[in-house]
Design an enzyme around this catalytic site. Structure first.
Site, PDB file in Angstrom:
ATOM      1  N   ASP A  39     120.095  90.993  32.207  1.00  0.00           N
ATOM      2  CA  ASP A  39     119.507  89.670  32.180  1.00  0.00           C
ATOM      3  C   ASP A  39     119.872  89.015  33.503  1.00  0.00           C
ATOM      4  O   ASP A  39     120.778  89.475  34.189  1.00  0.00           O
ATOM      5  CB  ASP A  39     120.120  88.934  30.993  1.00  0.00           C
ATOM      6  CG  ASP A  39     119.730  87.497  30.961  1.00  0.00           C
ATOM      7  OD1 ASP A  39     118.559  87.226  31.212  1.00  0.00           O
ATOM      8  OD2 ASP A  39     120.590  86.667  30.688  1.00  0.00           O
ATOM      9  N   PHE A  46     113.057  71.565  22.573  1.00  0.00           N
ATOM     10  CA  PHE A  46     112.597  72.681  23.404  1.00  0.00           C
ATOM     11  C   PHE A  46     112.300  73.892  22.539  1.00  0.00           C
ATOM     12  O   PHE A  46     113.020  74.195  21.597  1.00  0.00           O
ATOM     13  CB  PHE A  46     113.692  73.030  24.410  1.00  0.00           C
ATOM     14  CG  PHE A  46     113.346  74.174  25.293  1.00  0.00           C
ATOM     15  CD1 PHE A  46     112.603  73.962  26.450  1.00  0.00           C
ATOM     16  CD2 PHE A  46     113.749  75.457  24.983  1.00  0.00           C
ATOM     17  CE1 PHE A  46     112.288  75.021  27.271  1.00  0.00           C
ATOM     18  CE2 PHE A  46     113.438  76.512  25.793  1.00  0.00           C
ATOM     19  CZ  PHE A  46     112.695  76.289  26.947  1.00  0.00           C
ATOM     20  N   LYS A  56     110.061  67.057  30.232  1.00  0.00           N
ATOM     21  CA  LYS A  56     110.466  67.927  31.331  1.00  0.00           C
ATOM     22  C   LYS A  56     110.273  69.364  30.890  1.00  0.00           C
ATOM     23  O   LYS A  56     110.402  69.675  29.703  1.00  0.00           O
ATOM     24  CB  LYS A  56     111.910  67.647  31.758  1.00  0.00           C
ATOM     25  CG  LYS A  56     112.986  68.175  30.853  1.00  0.00           C
ATOM     26  CD  LYS A  56     114.331  68.089  31.555  1.00  0.00           C
ATOM     27  CE  LYS A  56     115.373  68.957  30.909  1.00  0.00           C
ATOM     28  NZ  LYS A  56     115.895  68.539  29.652  1.00  0.00           N
ATOM     29  N   ARG A  97     116.088  77.130  40.191  1.00  0.00           N
ATOM     30  CA  ARG A  97     115.340  76.958  38.939  1.00  0.00           C
ATOM     31  C   ARG A  97     114.633  75.619  39.013  1.00  0.00           C
ATOM     32  O   ARG A  97     115.224  74.610  39.364  1.00  0.00           O
ATOM     33  CB  ARG A  97     116.293  76.949  37.753  1.00  0.00           C
ATOM     34  CG  ARG A  97     116.942  78.278  37.514  1.00  0.00           C
ATOM     35  CD  ARG A  97     118.159  78.105  36.659  1.00  0.00           C
ATOM     36  NE  ARG A  97     117.807  77.787  35.287  1.00  0.00           N
ATOM     37  CZ  ARG A  97     117.669  78.714  34.347  1.00  0.00           C
ATOM     38  NH1 ARG A  97     117.829  79.983  34.652  1.00  0.00           N
ATOM     39  NH2 ARG A  97     117.399  78.376  33.120  1.00  0.00           N
ATOM     40  N   THR A 135     114.023  89.184  33.491  1.00  0.00           N
ATOM     41  CA  THR A 135     114.306  87.752  33.479  1.00  0.00           C
ATOM     42  C   THR A 135     113.084  86.970  33.043  1.00  0.00           C
ATOM     43  O   THR A 135     111.951  87.437  33.152  1.00  0.00           O
ATOM     44  CB  THR A 135     114.767  87.284  34.871  1.00  0.00           C
ATOM     45  OG1 THR A 135     114.854  85.874  34.852  1.00  0.00           O
ATOM     46  CG2 THR A 135     113.807  87.716  35.952  1.00  0.00           C
ATOM     47  N   GLY A 136     113.326  85.813  32.557  1.00  0.00           N
ATOM     48  CA  GLY A 136     112.233  84.941  32.159  1.00  0.00           C
ATOM     49  C   GLY A 136     111.746  84.089  33.310  1.00  0.00           C
ATOM     50  O   GLY A 136     110.787  83.353  33.191  1.00  0.00           O
ATOM     51  N   ARG A 143     109.357  86.917  33.958  1.00  0.00           N
ATOM     52  CA  ARG A 143     108.606  86.243  32.904  1.00  0.00           C
ATOM     53  C   ARG A 143     108.466  87.105  31.664  1.00  0.00           C
ATOM     54  O   ARG A 143     107.399  87.240  31.094  1.00  0.00           O
ATOM     55  CB  ARG A 143     107.200  85.904  33.410  1.00  0.00           C
ATOM     56  CG  ARG A 143     107.178  84.851  34.478  1.00  0.00           C
ATOM     57  CD  ARG A 143     106.356  83.680  34.022  1.00  0.00           C
ATOM     58  NE  ARG A 143     106.646  82.525  34.851  1.00  0.00           N
ATOM     59  CZ  ARG A 143     105.792  82.021  35.738  1.00  0.00           C
ATOM     60  NH1 ARG A 143     104.633  82.565  35.914  1.00  0.00           N
ATOM     61  NH2 ARG A 143     106.129  80.953  36.405  1.00  0.00           N
ATOM     62  N   LYS A 163     111.819  92.465  26.455  1.00  0.00           N
ATOM     63  CA  LYS A 163     113.050  93.043  26.998  1.00  0.00           C
ATOM     64  C   LYS A 163     113.463  94.259  26.167  1.00  0.00           C
ATOM     65  O   LYS A 163     113.755  95.323  26.690  1.00  0.00           O
ATOM     66  CB  LYS A 163     114.172  92.006  26.964  1.00  0.00           C
ATOM     67  CG  LYS A 163     114.059  90.932  28.022  1.00  0.00           C
ATOM     68  CD  LYS A 163     115.303  90.068  28.014  1.00  0.00           C
ATOM     69  CE  LYS A 163     115.233  88.968  29.060  1.00  0.00           C
ATOM     70  NZ  LYS A 163     116.434  88.162  29.114  1.00  0.00           N
ATOM     71  N   ASN A 202     118.512  85.220  23.940  1.00  0.00           N
ATOM     72  CA  ASN A 202     117.287  85.952  24.239  1.00  0.00           C
ATOM     73  C   ASN A 202     117.561  87.395  24.644  1.00  0.00           C
ATOM     74  O   ASN A 202     116.660  88.185  24.792  1.00  0.00           O
ATOM     75  CB  ASN A 202     116.494  85.235  25.340  1.00  0.00           C
ATOM     76  CG  ASN A 202     117.312  85.076  26.598  1.00  0.00           C
ATOM     77  OD1 ASN A 202     118.542  85.178  26.545  1.00  0.00           O
ATOM     78  ND2 ASN A 202     116.663  84.859  27.703  1.00  0.00           N
TER      79      ASN A 202
END
Lengths: 1318, 368
Positions: free
Chosen positions: A411, A698, A722, A764, A844-845, A940, A946, A969
């Site tokens: 990750d 979120f 946001k 980020r 990774t996201g 993404r 994953k 995750n």
């Protein structure tokens, strides 16, 4: 209790069963039924809160344990042999004696089980008897009871710092707003406070348990800690929905709340924490799988040998002309025919040769692994000072897999990076504010050694400009304060790991000068309306989050000491250890919660007090303009405690904390947060209380969160949102027209540009937006929202739908760039892993740009790499790209000119393309391509993807995979891989809970794999091979003897001595070998990562190794048998006198064989080896001296003594041992001299003195040009002398170089980056 | 290269972190001890040609002299063997071997003449040898009762189950029970020296001292303690089926009668291999002047009782002197010489290898 008919009882039981199985449960209060018999209780079907985690009861222990143990195949085998021995026609030994091994093994295991169970029983009893408060109707108050008395439907009161005894639906708290703060560290290790609110809509301001007459309808218990569905149906049929936000879970600790009252919905084993408390998973290591195949070979071998015995006996009998006097008939005087005897002989042989199946191997392997884990967890290099945590081994049986890893899936966030989010820069209304001073500060923090001096030197630049006139006075004081606060926070960081995201790195932000001016201008111009976009931007940062504000006073209370709270902490520990499955192994119990240390906290509080006066001094000059700057500068210099009270932000995600701290730096201080309101102090010193109307939390689908507030001044309904840029950009409505009349600037485009820049820098990004909602829209939306909240089916979807409904037409305020810094030594670790022949994939996201950037920063990608960028929208292009690329790559590597200089190929692929590539028809091609790539970067990707990637690679390529991650995750991926490693970082413990091993830093992976993995693997592999050898070599002695006793199954060694031989004389050395042998020192293994490759693939434990050692065993047993045979041929030697030298030779051969294999002799080795020999002689001598007729019909009496008086005995022992070991010894010598393996070369290296060795490693590394490892040299890691032709490569670029390049990503074709070597 | 590497890292021992308040914080930091950090000083030998060369030469140098010594000793042992089974028609014992029966009442005697070419100087051990007799058969080996043989009265009257089917005969316990005892060797061998003047001089054969001392005095004991009246002690028992005499009539000497009869004890020590010899008698050396057995003609008189045709066995009589290494067996000497030579040869090979490849492993070169 009155007597009830069995039928009624049964009906009741059935009804209970049904009640428990139902999807929805109706629970009512117990109070009206208090004092009634059990049959009348409405909640009688649900289990009580008493828990029982023990497996056995006192009476049934023996039968149950035996039953349990006989599930193991090995034990069945033993029992089968023992039973076989009781059949007179086939028995080889006295039947009773044959029971010894099985009895020893069973009783040892039973003892271990009993002890573990007893410990479980004790902890259960302690938990069950913990006091708690239950409401009693009789006494009209809460009375003290025990945990075990809690039943579903009771009202339980929990006071501060107490542990929640069962899953409670929160109905009332001491807090006026109905908030209760809890800490869930016992469940998931997360130490930040979480907010729970009472069930809304119960309307009654004064809660009275007795007047609670609603029905609580909740779902069937499940183990999801983050999910709960329930509604409370009031007598008037009105429903109030409640979710996890109103549930206090068993095992949590109530903090900062005086007391809370809850309704018990689940008790005992049905609580979520108990349902999560499942047995540790059993993983079987690769080595063990191979071992099992070899055990099957052993079985085949055994059968073959038995067949030879049976056939031999048959032929021998047939060849006899008459009935010789040595054939003994059975008791009735009848002699079996040759064929029947041969048939029986088969079974006798099985008994005789039983130890060929290395049953004791399994026990030994377990012991060895316990020892290995002991050493791993005790490694000081894997200890993290900051969190005071050791390496944890959760799976006890896959240590050796660590030495065979070929693919690592990592990750990014929190694994490669610190997950300590630092506010770096922001863009407001299309203007970039680079925050240069802040960047300098961060750079300075990188050097921990000389930090204070550097800070002192660096600061003046920032001081001079924006500082107040008395800068000369403040500067020195400021520095000392900084020092103090830094020291304090550093110490606190080490000691108190319970407050997340509070290191100075994260909390301190130096504001950008220009932006500060902009704000002050905006503040003065906007007047009292306070709706300037700049102000809105920072308000959004301060408001739009779920950060919990806690005060230092609360902190103090939290650690206050009273005997009671001490007791609870103790209990807490016990509970947590229970949750983590007490009994599994005492060695794994190193996992314990970090101890809260009160000395430290109190000390820090004292220091805070000490600082306060200086702060007050400055707060007096609280005005606008320059002085505001001075205030801010001062405030951030002794943060967080000094300025605005003792604020502490406890955030679930570090991004949020970083943003709140950033807002704070600009004077927008989040003062308090309750479910209904947020209090923010503006730079002007004004406190604004925003009414929070709703929080749209979120989720990973929306990738954003919103807070809907009512502005206290304008009374507008304002939605602050946001989220990720791509999730926000498409929702944008009209730009902020008010401020910049017309669209002078295209804010969205500018911001997007800034976002892209940020991403390239590896930051980020988050977009911040605002939306003003009209009252009408809000009201209509509210209806939907409330319906969604009350729903019990599809509640999640409905809630999400309403959120999506609201989040439209947003107005962009700006964007933030948050830096997630790489962890210490990450590039170094990745390089070492790659040199070790491990392919590293990063999943990774993040956006591809961010990911690629991090990829370069951590040296996953190199300048000269061939980077293939795959990103396509439909499957057709995806297919063609795959084909083309594959063709290209194949051609390239096939070209003979490129053999030695093949540039390493890296693949960057995004989630959408990955989904297509993983579809069944493209899978193979994708895997083929990925196999040729040195590193793969997947951006993404979703958690499910994953795990998909891991599974596909693992199954398609048949390689050993390791997944490492820190967040929830990553759980899927961690579980899918052969080895899952969790990083106990900032994002809670879910990954750790699911993992096999838990480390605290990514860099620990290097030592864990390269050193411990290598050691564990070589040790275990060698031990297993040795074990096979040992058994075969010993058993074959008996087998060869069968040729000289008419295949009658005679053993020439006393059976007791045979058992002892395996049980005592030769068992300890291999175990010690498996735990302690050290082929190459840690320093060299770390210095020369290539050595790791020896373990990959088949490694040391190859099929050929197995068979060679079996052949060697055959040879050695032949020597051990036939040299004494020839020496004693045609003499008056008797049976056991013949067997004694055989046994002795065997002992010496087996032990000396091991000593050839032992690479490092420590004191322990010597003691155990010599001890084994001594034990053999002492035991055998004592046995032969004492046993005159004790073991009929065999007679060992005085045999060893008479043998030891005979010089021939020594001469035979000497020559047999030498001849038996000569080939192996010579072979080792020849191989080590002529073609030394890399490991042998490394051992030579080991013997240099440390400075020389380091010198050598350094030189050797520089030869390879910074970790450039060529595939062509995979098989033989460069040896000292071979290392002359290595290419010299330029230093790889730093991250900043890359940004400068015209780096075109998202191109739908392969993109060759950097020079290609030919 | 056989070097000891001692990792000299500092060993802090217990780690305690002191807080500013002076109190100590118990850390979970692992102890930094050599053992826990796997840094125990260790001897790390690497087997390479250079390091093991001396070992091979030393083995060679030690083994060859030992082998020569053993070989010479073995060669000095005089041994004479005569097969009296009587398979051949020409053999004097042919007739006896044909009428087989365990219980034939009429003893069959045969006389075998032989010639000793060398005089036997020291004590001469007289063995009988049997071949193809599997005294090590699993069920045969077990077929005895050690407690009975150890003089236990209970076991005397109730032999162990292991003895079956030789535990009871006609409802009387068999003493000694079991197949081993039942199949005891019962040929009688006598030696005569044929004086050149024609007289047959019987050679005195000692019947005692042929069994292990511990067997005779510890393991085997007559029941009833020291009761000299063995007949009374063995009252109520019966002789093994194949025996001609009961156990208490094996020898006239009460010290060599019953279970402690040495011929019996020797037989009860079951042989390890199917071809074996057992000590029968000792011919004591008389004095230093006359050899124990002078060169010349001898006659072996056999009372032929023991049937071996059922298993194609052979019976031998062996005369042998012994040395410290036991009987004549050149194997060990040859083995030592061979192994010694092989080691020496390997040493030479390794020397060559060392010269050829040794430099590569020389640590001094690594840093170049």
């Amino acid at each position: 209790m009155t007597w009830r008919s069995p039928l009624a009882l049964m009906r009741d039981a059935l009804r209970g069963q049904r009640a428990r199985e139902k999807d929805l449960r109706n629970l009512v209060s117990n109070l009206p039924y208090e004092g009634l018999e059990k049959a009348k209780q409405p909640n009688r079907y649900f289990p009580s809160n008493a828990i029982k985690t023990t497996k056995y009861t006192l009476l049934l222990f023996i039968p149950m344990n035996l039953f349990e143990q006989f599930h193991r195949l090995a034990n069945i085998y033993f029992v089968g042999l023992a039973i076989l021995n009781f059949i007179p026609v086939v028995n080889a030994f006295q039947p009773e004696v044959a029971l010894i091994p099985i009895c020893v093994i069973l009783s040892l295991t039973a003892l271990k089980d009993a002890w573990e169970d007893f410990r479980r029983y004790q902890s259960d009893r302690k938990l069950n008897n913990t006091p708690c408060l239950i409401y009693s109707r009789k006494e009209k108050q809460f009375v003290e009871r025990r945990w075990k008395d809690v039943r579903v439907g009771d009202f339980v009161k929990v006071v501060c710092n107490e542990i929640v005894p069962a899953d409670l639906l929160l109905l009332d708290t001491s807090d006026l707003k109905g908030v209760c703060l809890i800490e869930t560290a016992n469940l998931d290790g997360e130490t930040n406070l979480k907010q729970r609110t009472v069930v809304s809509g119960l309307s009654n301001p004064e809660f009275e348990p007795e007047s609670f007459n609603s029905v609580v309808v909740c779902e069937r218990p499940n183990n999801n800690l983050n999910h709960f569905k329930c509604y409370v149906e009031k007598p008037d049929k009105e429903r109030a929905g409640a979710g996890i936000e109103s549930l206090l879970l068993r095992g949590c600790t109530v903090r900062n709340t005086d007391h809370a009252v809850g309704f018990v919905v689940y008790a005992g084993h049905e609580t979520k924490s108990m349902l999560n408390n499942n047995e540790s998973r059993y993983k079987r290591s690769k080595l063990e799988r191979k071992l099992n195949i070899d055990v099957i070979f052993c079985v085949i071998l055994l059968f073959a040998m038995c067949l030879v015995g049976a056939l031999g006996h048959f032929l021998w009998l047939q060849a006899l002309p008459g009935v010789p006097p040595y054939l003994v008939a059975d008791s009735s005087g009848h002699l079996d025919g040759p064929s029947l005897s041969g048939f029986y002989m088969f079974f006798t042989m099985i008994i005789l040769l039983q130890i060929l199946i290395p049953i004791s191997l399994y026990v030994s392997i377990e012991l060895v692994k316990i020892g290995q884990i002991f050493f791993i967890t005790n490694d000081i290099d894997l200890f993290d000072e900051e969190t005071d945590s050791r390496m944890q081994c959760k799976s006890l049986n896959i240590t050796e897999d660590l030495g065979q890893i070929e693919y690592i899936f990592s990750d990014k966030t929190g694994t490669l990076t610190e997950n300590k989010m630092v506010f770096r820069r922001c863009s407001v209304m299309g203007t970039e504010y680079p925050h240069k001073e802040n960047a300098i500060r961060l750079a300075v923090l990188d050097e921990p050694e000389s930090e204070e001096e550097v800070i002192f030197n660096q600061r003046p630049q920032s001081l001079q400009t924006g500082w107040s006139l008395d800068a000369e006075d403040t500067a020195p004081r400021d520095t000392t304060q900084r020092r103090g606060s830094r020291r304090r926070s550093k110490v606190a960081g080490i000691a108190q790991s319970d407050v997340a995201f509070s290191s100075p790195l994260e909390t301190e932000v130096i504001p950008d000068k220009k932006l500060l001016q902009q704000i002050s201008r905006a503040e003065s111009s906007s007047g009292s309306r306070k709706t300037d976009p700049y102000l809105d931007f920072f308000l959004a940062l301060a408001i739009c989050n779920t950060v919990v504000v806690s005060m230092a006073t609360a902190q103090r209370r939290r650690v206050s000491v009273s005997p009671r709270s001490y007791h609870t902490t103790n209990l807490l520990e016990r509970l947590s250890s229970l949750v983590k499955n007490v009994g599994s192994s005492c060695l794994s119990s190193c996992k314990r919660k970090p101890k809260r240390n009160r000395t430290f906290s109190e000390n820090s509080v004292v220091e805070e007090d000490h600082f306060r006066p200086s702060v007050k001094m400055e707060t007096t000059k609280d005005t606008y303009g320059l002085q505001t700057c001075s205030l801010h500068a001062a405030s951030q210099s002794n943060k967080p405690a000094a300025t605005s009270g003792d604020l502490r932000y406890e955030a679930e995600s570090p991004d949020e904390a970083a943003l709140v701290y950033a807002a704070k730096a600009y004077g927008f201080i989040l003062l308090a947060r309750t479910p209904d309101s947020v209090t923010v102090r503006l730079p002007s010193g004004e406190d604004l209380v925003f009414e929070v109307l709703d929080t749209l939390t979120f989720d990973s689908n929306r990738k954003r969160m919103s807070v809907l507030v009512r502005h206290p001044i304008t009374k507008e309904y304002v939605l602050f949102t946001k989220g990720a840029d791509y999730a926000i950009m498409e929702l944008l409505g009209t730009p902020y027209a008010e401020h910049f009349s017309g669209s002078k600037k295209n804010i969205a485009a500018d911001t997007q540009h800034h976002l892209d820049c940020y991403a390239k820098e590896g930051l980020r990004t988050l977009c911040v937006t605002k939306k003003v909602v009209s009252a009408k829209v809000y009201e209509s939306w509210l209806v939907d929202r409330q319906r969604a909240l009350a729903a019990i089916d599809n509640r999640e979807e409905l809630i999400m739908d309403t959120a999506v409904q609201m989040e439209t037409n947003l107005t962009l305020l700006g964007a933030t760039g948050i830096e997630d810094r790489l962890q210490e030594n990450v590039p170094d670790t990745i390089m070492a892993l790659r040199e070790a022949g491990i392919q590293v994939w990063v999943l990774t996201g993040d956006k591809p740009e961010t990911a690629v950037n991090i990829g370069y920063a951590c040296r996953l990608l190199e300048e000269e790499d061939l980077v293939i960028n795959m990103s396509c929208n439909n499957k057709l292009t995806c297919t063609s790209i795959l084909d083309c690329t594959l063709e290209e790559v194949r051609r390239y590597s096939a070209d003979p000119r490129n053999v030695d200089t093949t540039p390493d190929i890296s693949l960057v692929i995004d989630g959408r393309t990955l989904a297509m590539a993983l579809s069944p028809d493209l899978q193979e091609r994708f895997v083929d391509l990925a196999k040729r790539c040195r590193s793969v970067l997947c951006c993404r990707v979703t958690p499910l993807q994953k795990s998909r990637v891991v599974k596909v690679v693992r199954e398609r390529l048949k390689v050993m995979t390791l997944a490492i991650g820190d967040g929830a995750n990553d759980v899927n991926m961690i579980q899918a891989a052969d080895i899952g490693i969790g990083i106990s970082g900032q994002e809670g413990m879910q990954a750790v809970m699911a993992s096999d091993f838990a480390i605290s830093r990514f860099r620990h992976l290097k030592k864990l794999l390269l050193v411990h993995g290598h050691w564990c693997y070589t040790r275990l592999a060698n031990m297993i091979i040795y074990f096979f050898y040992k058994n075969v070599a010993y058993v074959n002695l008996l087998f060869w003897y069968q040729f000289f006793c008419g295949f009658s199954g005679t053993a020439m060694i006393d059976y007791w001595l045979m058992i002892f031989f395996n049980l005592f004389f030769t068992s300890a050395p291999p175990i010690m070998f498996g735990i302690m042998d050290k082929d190459v020192s840690a320093e060299v293994l770390l210095g020369v990562p290539e050595l790791y490759r020896t373990g990959q693939g088949a490694g040391e434990y190859k099929c050929s190794t197995f068979w060679v050692s079996i052949l060697d065993a055959f040879y050695q047993s032949l020597v051990c048998f036939f040299i004494p045979y020839l020496a004693y041929q045609d003499s008056d030697i008797d049976l056991f006198t013949f067997g004694t030298p055989l046994n002795t030779i065997s002992l010496f051969t087996i032990l000396l064989h091991l000593s050839i294999e032992i690479k490092a002799w420590t004191v322990v080795h010597w003691v155990i080896m010599l001890g084994s020999v001594a034990l053999y002689f002492i035991v055998t001598l004592a046995y032969s001296a004492i046993c005159v007729t004790c073991n009929p019909p065999s007679n060992p009496y005085w045999i060893l003594q008479s043998q030891m008086a005979d010089p021939m005995f020594y001469l035979i022992c000497l020559i047999s041992t030498v001849v038996a070991l000569l080939p192996r010894y010579t072979f080792h010598v020849m191989r080590n001299s002529i073609a030394p393996s890399p490991l042998v070369q490394a051992r030579h290296l080991d013997q240099l003195d440390p400075s020389e060795r380091e010198q050598w490693i350094k030189e050797w590394r520089s030869f390879r040009g910074g970790g450039q490892v060529k595939r062509s040299r995979l098989s033989t890691p460069p040896s000292p002398s071979l290392e002359t032709h290595a290419d010299i490569f330029p230093e790889s670029p730093t991250a900043s170089d890359i940004i400068g390049d015209d780096f075109t990503l998202n191109v739908i074709s392969e993109n060759y980056q950097g020079p290609v070597h030919t | 290269m056989m070097a000891s590497s001692y990792n000299a890292k500092d060993e802090d021992g217990h780690i305690t972190v002191s807080g500013p308040g002076g109190s100590t914080l118990r850390s979970k930091k692992p102890e930094n001890t050599a053992f826990k950090q796997q840094r125990l000083p260790a001897w790390q030998p690497i087997l390479t040609a250079g390091t093991v060369l001396p070992a091979f030469f030393i083995i060679g140098l030690i083994f060859i002299p030992i082998g020569i010594g053993l070989y010479v000793t073995s060669n000095n042992i005089k041994e004479f063997e005569i097969d009296y089974t009587g398979v051949d028609m020409s053999s004097p014992c042919f007739n006896c071997s044909q009428n087989f029966s365990w219980n034939s009442t009429r003893p069959c005697t045969c006389t075998i003449p032989f010639y000793l070419e060398q005089p036997y100087e020291s004590n001469v051990f007289m063995y009988y040898g049997l071949s193809n007799f599997y005294q090590n058969h699993r069920r045969y080996v077990k077929s005895r009762d050690d407690s009975q043989l150890n003089g236990d009265m209970d076991s005397l009257m109730r032999p162990s189950k292991e003895c079956e089917p030789y535990a009871f005969h006609e409802n009387k316990p068999i003493a000694p029970c079991g197949a081993i005892a039942n199949s005891m060797f019962n040929d009688t061998l006598e030696l005569f020296y044929n004086d050149p003047n024609g007289t047959k001089i019987p050679i005195p054969l000692t019947t005692t001292g042929i069994a292990w001392w511990t067997d005779k005095h510890v393991k085997f004991r007559n029941p009833g303690g020291n009761n000299p009246n063995l007949t009374a002690v063995f009252q109520g028992t019966t002789k093994p089926v194949n025996w001609r005499r009961p156990v208490y009539e094996l020898d006239a000497d009460p010290e060599n009668d019953g279970f402690i009869n040495e011929d019996f004890i020797v037989w009860m020590r079951t042989a390890a291999l199917p071809t074996f010899r057992k000590l029968y008698r000792i011919i004591q050396k008389k004095n230093n002047i006359v050899p124990t057995l002078p060169r010349g003609n001898y006659t072996l008189e056999v009372v032929y009782n023991y049937p071996v045709r059922s298993f194609e066995g052979r019976k031998r009589m062996i005369l042998s002197t012994i040395s410290w290494m036991g009987g004549k067996n050149p194997f060990l000497g040859i083995a030592y010489i061979t192994v010694g030579s092989v080691c020496f040869f390997l040493g030479v090979v390794l020397l060559i290898i060392h010269h050829k490849y040794g430099n590569r492993n020389n640590s001094a070169d690594i840093s170049n």
